[in-house]
Design a protein around this motif. Sequence first.
Motif, PDB file in Angstrom:
ATOM      1  N   ILE A 147       3.704  -5.863  13.154  1.00 38.34           N
ATOM      2  CA  ILE A 147       5.095  -5.165  12.525  1.00 38.34           C
ATOM      3  C   ILE A 147       5.860  -5.052  13.540  1.00 38.34           C
ATOM      4  N   LEU A 148       7.261  -5.351  13.504  1.00 37.98           N
ATOM      5  CA  LEU A 148       8.091  -5.286  14.666  1.00 37.98           C
ATOM      6  C   LEU A 148       8.836  -3.916  14.253  1.00 37.98           C
ATOM      7  N   GLY A 149       8.899  -2.812  14.922  1.00 37.30           N
ATOM      8  CA  GLY A 149       9.507  -1.830  14.471  1.00 37.30           C
ATOM      9  C   GLY A 149       8.640  -0.496  14.120  1.00 37.30           C
ATOM     10  N   SER A 150       8.944   0.602  14.555  1.00 35.97           N
ATOM     11  CA  SER A 150       8.271   1.728  14.086  1.00 35.97           C
ATOM     12  C   SER A 150       9.166   2.992  13.437  1.00 35.97           C
ATOM     13  N   GLY A 151      10.241   2.452  12.377  1.00 37.08           N
ATOM     14  CA  GLY A 151      11.001   3.389  11.719  1.00 37.08           C
ATOM     15  C   GLY A 151      10.444   3.674  10.343  1.00 37.08           C
ATOM     16  N   TRP A 152      11.080   3.831   9.277  1.00 36.75           N
ATOM     17  CA  TRP A 152      10.556   4.097   8.341  1.00 36.75           C
ATOM     18  C   TRP A 152       9.957   2.976   7.532  1.00 36.75           C
ATOM     19  N   GLY A 172       8.592  -0.103   9.139  1.00 38.63           N
ATOM     20  CA  GLY A 172       7.419  -0.279   9.816  1.00 38.63           C
ATOM     21  C   GLY A 172       6.275   0.593   9.897  1.00 38.63           C
ATOM     22  N   TYR A 173       6.714   1.698  10.256  1.00 43.59           N
ATOM     23  CA  TYR A 173       5.630   2.898  10.127  1.00 43.59           C
ATOM     24  C   TYR A 173       5.071   3.063   9.010  1.00 43.59           C
ATOM     25  N   VAL A 174       5.837   3.374   7.743  1.00 42.04           N
ATOM     26  CA  VAL A 174       4.942   3.489   6.572  1.00 42.04           C
ATOM     27  C   VAL A 174       4.133   2.438   6.141  1.00 42.04           C
ATOM     28  N   LEU A 175       4.743   1.031   6.498  1.00 45.38           N
ATOM     29  CA  LEU A 175       3.917   0.109   6.200  1.00 45.38           C
ATOM     30  C   LEU A 175       2.567  -0.046   6.781  1.00 45.38           C
ATOM     31  N   SER A 176       2.771   0.251   8.299  1.00 44.99           N
ATOM     32  CA  SER A 176       1.402   0.377   8.898  1.00 44.99           C
ATOM     33  C   SER A 176       0.542   1.235   8.524  1.00 44.99           C
ATOM     34  N   ARG A 177       0.807   2.390   7.895  1.00 44.89           N
ATOM     35  CA  ARG A 177      -0.257   3.525   7.254  1.00 44.89           C
ATOM     36  C   ARG A 177      -0.822   3.077   6.100  1.00 44.89           C
ATOM     37  N   HIS A 178      -0.111   2.293   5.455  1.00 47.69           N
ATOM     38  CA  HIS A 178      -0.393   1.690   3.992  1.00 47.69           C
ATOM     39  C   HIS A 178      -1.262   0.464   3.960  1.00 47.69           C
ATOM     40  N   LEU A 179      -1.215  -0.382   5.257  1.00 45.41           N
ATOM     41  CA  LEU A 179      -2.118  -1.569   4.951  1.00 45.41           C
ATOM     42  C   LEU A 179      -3.207  -1.187   4.924  1.00 45.41           C
ATOM     43  N   ASP A 180      -4.137  -1.989   4.384  1.00 44.09           N
ATOM     44  CA  ASP A 180      -5.852  -1.869   4.329  1.00 44.09           C
ATOM     45  C   ASP A 180      -6.330  -2.140   5.516  1.00 44.09           C
ATOM     46  N   PRO A 181      -6.997  -1.144   6.429  1.00 41.95           N
ATOM     47  CA  PRO A 181      -7.532  -1.550   7.648  1.00 41.95           C
ATOM     48  C   PRO A 181      -8.830  -2.583   7.453  1.00 41.95           C
ATOM     49  N   GLN A 234      10.410   3.077   0.098  1.00 36.94           N
ATOM     50  CA  GLN A 234       9.791   2.178  -1.078  1.00 36.94           C
ATOM     51  C   GLN A 234       9.294   0.650  -0.855  1.00 36.94           C
ATOM     52  N   GLN A 235      10.333   0.231  -0.111  1.00 31.85           N
ATOM     53  CA  GLN A 235      10.221  -1.318   0.331  1.00 31.85           C
ATOM     54  C   GLN A 235       8.710  -1.438   1.080  1.00 31.85           C
ATOM     55  N   ALA A 236       8.565  -0.615   1.903  1.00 38.54           N
ATOM     56  CA  ALA A 236       7.197  -0.592   2.799  1.00 38.54           C
ATOM     57  C   ALA A 236       5.813  -0.386   1.938  1.00 38.54           C
ATOM     58  N   LEU A 237       6.235   0.663   1.023  1.00 41.95           N
ATOM     59  CA  LEU A 237       5.036   0.815  -0.065  1.00 41.95           C
ATOM     60  C   LEU A 237       4.699  -0.424  -1.041  1.00 41.95           C
ATOM     61  N   TRP A 238       5.866  -0.803  -1.325  1.00 45.86           N
ATOM     62  CA  TRP A 238       5.700  -2.229  -2.258  1.00 45.86           C
ATOM     63  C   TRP A 238       4.922  -3.130  -1.231  1.00 45.86           C
ATOM     64  N   LEU A 239       5.413  -3.307  -0.280  1.00 45.64           N
ATOM     65  CA  LEU A 239       4.865  -4.490   0.220  1.00 45.64           C
ATOM     66  C   LEU A 239       3.256  -4.328   0.823  1.00 45.64           C
ATOM     67  N   ALA A 240       3.044  -3.053   1.188  1.00 40.56           N
ATOM     68  CA  ALA A 240       1.631  -2.755   1.616  1.00 40.56           C
ATOM     69  C   ALA A 240       0.765  -3.002   0.495  1.00 40.56           C
TER      70      ALA A 240
END
Lengths: 598, 598
Positions: free
Chosen positions: A60-65, A67-76, A484-490
Amino acid sequence: MRLRALGLPRWQRGRDLVCRQTLFQHSTRTVLCASQRRAYATPVEPPQQLKNDTREKVVILGSGWAGYVLSRHLDPKKYRVLIVSPRSYFVFTPLLNDTTVGTLEFRNVLESVRKRNSKVEYVQGWADDVNFVDKFITVEPSVLDPDVGHALTGPRKVNEERTNDVLERTLHAGGTSKTQVPTFPVSYDKLVIAVGCYSQTFNTKGVRENAMFLKDVRDAQAIRRRILELFELARLPIIPEETKRYLLHFAIVGGGPTGMEFAACLSDLIRDDISRLHPQLLKYIQITLYDVAPKVLPMFDASLADYAVKQYKRQNVQIKTSHDVEELRKGFPNDPEARQNQANQVKGRVYTIRTKQEGDVGIGLCVWSTGNKNNPFIEKALNHVRRFPVRSAQITQGGATAVENPNTRQWIIERDARSGSLLIDDHFRVNLTTDAAIDAEVNGDPDHGHDPQPHAYVKDVFALGDATKLKSGALPATAQVANQQALWLAKALNKYPDPEAFAQNKGFTFRNLGVFTYIGGAKAVLQGPPVSGRGGNGNGNGNGGVASKASGLNFRGWIAFLLWRGAYLTMTLSWRNKFLVPIQWVAVKLFGRDVSRF
Amino acid sequence: MRLRALGLPRWQRGRDLVCRQTLFQHSTRTVLCASQRRAYATPVEPPQQLKNDTREKVVILGSGWAGYVLSRHLDPKKYRVLIVSPRSYFVFTPLLNDTTVGTLEFRNVLESVRKRNSKVEYVQGWADDVNFVDKFITVEPSVLDPDVGHALTGPRKVNEERTNDVLERTLHAGGTSKTQVPTFPVSYDKLVIAVGCYSQTFNTKGVRENAMFLKDVRDAQAIRRRILELFELARLPIIPEETKRYLLHFAIVGGGPTGMEFAACLSDLIRDDISRLHPQLLKYIQITLYDVAPKVLPMFDASLADYAVKQYKRQNVQIKTSHDVEELRKGFPNDPEARQNQANQVKGRVYTIRTKQEGDVGIGLCVWSTGNKNNPFIEKALNHVRRFPVRSAQITQGGATAVENPNTRQWIIERDARSGSLLIDDHFRVNLTTDAAIDAEVNGDPDHGHDPQPHAYVKDVFALGDATKLKSGALPATAQVANQQALWLAKALNKYPDPEAFAQNKGFTFRNLGVFTYIGGAKAVLQGPPVSGRGGNGNGNGNGGVASKASGLNFRGWIAFLLWRGAYLTMTLSWRNKFLVPIQWVAVKLFGRDVSRF
């Protein structure tokens, strides 16, 4: 994210890098210098426990809304997640304004990307380039970059220290060229581009050098320091009356939520704290908000915006709409010497803002918040697709030639013609098309022009957040949208790791949850979602506002304020900050804001 | 407090200023330039409500333990209190170490001098000079001084920006010489000199430029940033193993409480947080503490010091006593190029510390804490008393000539021959004596030499804290001493505003409350007061330690730690920080230290 090499202006650097990169990819490796080869030859990711790791690697490039939200919601369990970002933390931007005056502390609105119990990996650096075919990005370390933490506005002056500095001694202790910028490759299985935007200055004269921005935590820190400094300066017995008036005139440019909330916070600070600490200075203080448009807070219903404007008037914030800022410079107003001789100007005492309507006005601080402009990474690094990623791309339409041998064409990334943002589909995939002009030139075959324009999407490269525009219509560049985009993608990636299944999945739709802004004095305006319940997607005004203006549930005053605070507390913040933020609110209520300046 | 003018080394500047000042006082005003006259002509303190103020005005130089505590305890009904200090806050130094690793936040250990309900006035500036006859000090503003907030070590390189900068445009918009440093006078009825000390480097090569100190909040901020930066650097895939070892080698110089506590805090950070965030880096980390003496923590009983050393060993802190540090420089160890060409060295990557015993060692950070050295304000500005303050001074002994016409003599301020500290009596009054050598030269009368050496004390000028030495014997330069001195002086001045009554009052005696130091891992050592109950005063070892070593009540381990935390909470901190510090402790316990770096 950003491009840089050897003292060229940034866009040229970008071009330069792209060229070198192209050579490399066409395997003319001999052109590269030794140190470069060494850097590239470094194993991409060595940790041993990961060698047997079969999970897909999502970079993920970026740690804003986004990138960060996506990283927290992807299944490790399914993905190995790696964030590449110049800054090692996420900023909870809606509360950043509060930190400029001490209502909250800086760390209350930050979340470190590195966390004790998180499985997310992290590399601190700027992405310089993407290779879609071999699936790696090129990263330039940003650990020692003094710009990190500040809003970025465009190419910078070359920093002497940085060019012959940073890491190359560490890297090339053997002793190659000192001017080589060290980079290293990072491979990916899936790439998510969430690099966000730079701050827009419209190239207004002197703004980049003299304004303060309000996008990152060091911006907020600098503003807080400056505000307190100005009051301390004005208390010195040697400062003349007129100069005090200049020093304590706070100018804000931009009537969007950020600028308006900052004005509100500043007026709170003055009413609650400065009035007790510096009562003798109150008569000199002025807050002026300039906007080029005829109306502030354009994303709100007229009734709410009018209510807000009335509140600001009561708090002595002058709102000057339809004002064009022409220049911001150091020095006193109407001082011909100062205008001539910028270089000799002393730093940071009195500034002058010049508007078309009013001419020179002396100020002590200008906070600039007029929206976003495109990130050079989006604009330059992603300009050309050097080789068509045959395995990753899915051609959706196009002439027979395109499908037969896509590499005869010059593919480009699809982007919005006006803004230059990446044009993405409702699955956030990056789309490709061909450059008809280049095609004709390269192939000498004007017939290509008669085929329908080829189109493709890249299955493993996604983009979201402020740097993108949905094909179905622009959404505002807000935290709500990116979130919302990050949550959807995750969710979609967790459910459908396979690109085919993912493609079958129903696309993203934006659910407008309303918009609110703090307007000072424990009051806010809150405009609920439009009555239809959803909307927005597809009919955005494209410029920072939530789209639909159909009347929904509106709140204003202290009720809206309570809802506002409650909403933030339930949001993305960690437990640490969920614990500390209310305590900080209580402390400010009981003891006032902390005014130590350091 | 400090002297400065026009690009000269500081001590020369000091001299220069003193000379100009002398001219001024002998009323050859025409020598002064226009701008200078304007600055001096400014009314000293204008606020209108104070015109009818009959209270005595106490000016306190400094906002450290002595100055700040005194200001809080002087009776506002009797005194109008004005602090003049370059920094606008008080630092609770015993907890400063905790902020370098995030156990506490910076603002938790700061108290702003300006407070909502405080009647204390404040001017942010350096005191440049004192006129004992006309009873005013000369102040140079420090609001924009970039050095404020950092430990000071001695004369600085002249900062281009500062010399033609700061306030003179604001001041002299009319356009006089740009190089004039603006100053202004502040009058006093009583003056308290509590300016503290600079940091001692023993002129070790490269230390001023390359070491980090631990005296003020911006020092702590820089150290925190640097520690996190080093771990982030070491995580980059391009950094070779050997460089990682250098980067993660933390060196501390000085085995006093500050250096030892910092080592303890750093080892806590590594054990609690770094071990989870960067487990793969643990093998590279090293902490080494160097001291030139054969023993660390010299102020503790041998049994406690040994216990502490054992604890440090368990925490992998190497203590290297009897090591002489010879140089600290940028660059890799044993790199001949680096040693030759300092100017070309890259900034802040790897440092090299060289000791006599071990030669070059590569490190990432050096924290320097080897005690105090005299403040240039004490050393230079207070060097000569230009005119004898007849009305303020009380001659206590001396030849007939001295009493008849004291101005025929060259008076100097009494100071400790070895350290140069101000030598004060047990009422903290500044003492005067004559310079026999100058006397002889000026008066051409060697007979003066046969008279007993004249002595006097100044009734309205007091000095306390680290910059002073009691005539009855040195006390350690600790917060405890400064605090007790300030409390004594506040009480005495509140009770006896009249100098005669004040002089009758019983003098100050130090009550040794014991000494404690945090040693890491929730353990501390605490050495209670000597059994006699009082003492210390008069038998100090003069160098940072509490004097008496007669066995008192000693504690060690977690009991000492709990007492240590409890003691701090009841101390000088404001209610705000009494509220926030325990919450911060809880937050760190629950969520770990915040590792956002900005």
